[in-house]
Design an enzyme around this catalytic site. Sequence first.
Site, mmCIF file in Angstrom:
data_model
loop_
_atom_site.group_PDB
_atom_site.id
_atom_site.type_symbol
_atom_site.label_atom_id
_atom_site.label_comp_id
_atom_site.label_asym_id
_atom_site.label_seq_id
_atom_site.Cartn_x
_atom_site.Cartn_y
_atom_site.Cartn_z
ATOM 1 N N CYS A 109 -9.738 10.500 9.648
ATOM 2 C CA CYS A 109 -8.660 9.854 8.885
ATOM 3 C C CYS A 109 -7.280 10.093 9.495
ATOM 4 O O CYS A 109 -6.344 9.341 9.228
ATOM 5 C CB CYS A 109 -8.683 10.313 7.427
ATOM 6 S SG CYS A 109 -10.203 9.857 6.566
ATOM 7 N N HIS B 63 -1.591 8.544 4.618
ATOM 8 C CA HIS B 63 -3.003 8.141 4.636
ATOM 9 C C HIS B 63 -3.416 7.841 3.202
ATOM 10 O O HIS B 63 -3.137 8.615 2.288
ATOM 11 C CB HIS B 63 -3.848 9.267 5.228
ATOM 12 C CG HIS B 63 -5.310 9.081 5.033
ATOM 13 N ND1 HIS B 63 -5.951 7.896 5.340
ATOM 14 C CD2 HIS B 63 -6.273 9.908 4.539
ATOM 15 C CE1 HIS B 63 -7.240 8.024 5.054
ATOM 16 N NE2 HIS B 63 -7.456 9.224 4.567
ATOM 17 N N ASN C 260 -10.086 4.125 0.751
ATOM 18 C CA ASN C 260 -9.824 4.957 1.929
ATOM 19 C C ASN C 260 -10.439 4.265 3.143
ATOM 20 O O ASN C 260 -11.662 4.204 3.276
ATOM 21 C CB ASN C 260 -10.440 6.344 1.714
ATOM 22 C CG ASN C 260 -10.178 7.294 2.872
ATOM 23 O OD1 ASN C 260 -9.788 6.886 3.964
ATOM 24 N ND2 ASN C 260 -10.411 8.577 2.642
#
Length: 323
Positions: free
Chosen positions: A114, A250, A280
């Site tokens: 990520c 993020h 996500n």
Amino acid sequence: MGTRAIVRGVGHYLPARVVENAEFEATLDTSDEWIRSRSGIERRHFAAEGETTSQMAIAAARAALDDAGLEADEIDAIVLATSTADLTFPSAATMVQAGLGMSRGFAYDVQAVCAGFVFAMANANAMIAAGLARRVLVIGAETFSRIMDWTDRGTCVLFGDGAGALILEAAEGTGAAENRGILAVDLNSDGRHREILYVDGGVSTGTTGHLVMHGKEVFRHAVEKLADTAHSALDKAGLTGADVDWLVPHQANLRIIKATAQRLHLPMEKVIVTVQDHGNTSAASIPLALSVGRREGRIKDGDLVVTEAIGGGLAWGSVVLRW
């Protein structure tokens, strides 16, 4: 005087299929309310059958090239952040290079889960500063829907697919914080925390595997480490939270985003939030959010933007840039 990497263009791509939270109610012991209250996610996009990470990356790259008014052969390098490349090798980046019709330059993947896009931006920035490339196409692209355990309600409802791209270009500046471009980078990792977020497959198992996450542990590390890395990068740039126009974090979990903003003393009005629509998307989440923020007219020329992310590894970092 010095060379700095400035943003020349931005773009993104989302698969056509939108999956609302309610879709999971048929197969899992979950609900729209449960997912929203714990993550802030309302929907996400899933790649179509046969739609790959590199194909989505190509679409996002084309959008960024259009935004920049550039042709593919005016790009010197591609750095693609992904944990879900089409194949073990070659890199998805070389597939993008071919797909764009780029007959020159070089391309490679970066894998920091990520945090991948932050690491990819840092790579591109360093290459531009070193004179190795003048224009770099930085992409984050993922198909996390392909590594989900669809029986695990704690993880499979959280992730989505998509791609975002940014074009960084060399420009001369005075080195002042008022100049456009990347002002500071902060990168970190700690391999001792592997067990809290990983995929249980790969060449050692002969399987693709599924994502495994211990959510409470990840949450605890995320809030602390994201605020710390953002502070570190701002310190390096000689700036403070008061100078920030936009935090573009993020997009993993709305509670993490809110807690991080609080630690940076930033109101939520200064945070670009897309997690409700995208879920996500791992390395794609920051460039997706940057592209949406720019398209909506929120991120303007001259704005000070802080991006920060944490992912499996653990790997985390931040970039401070003036748009």
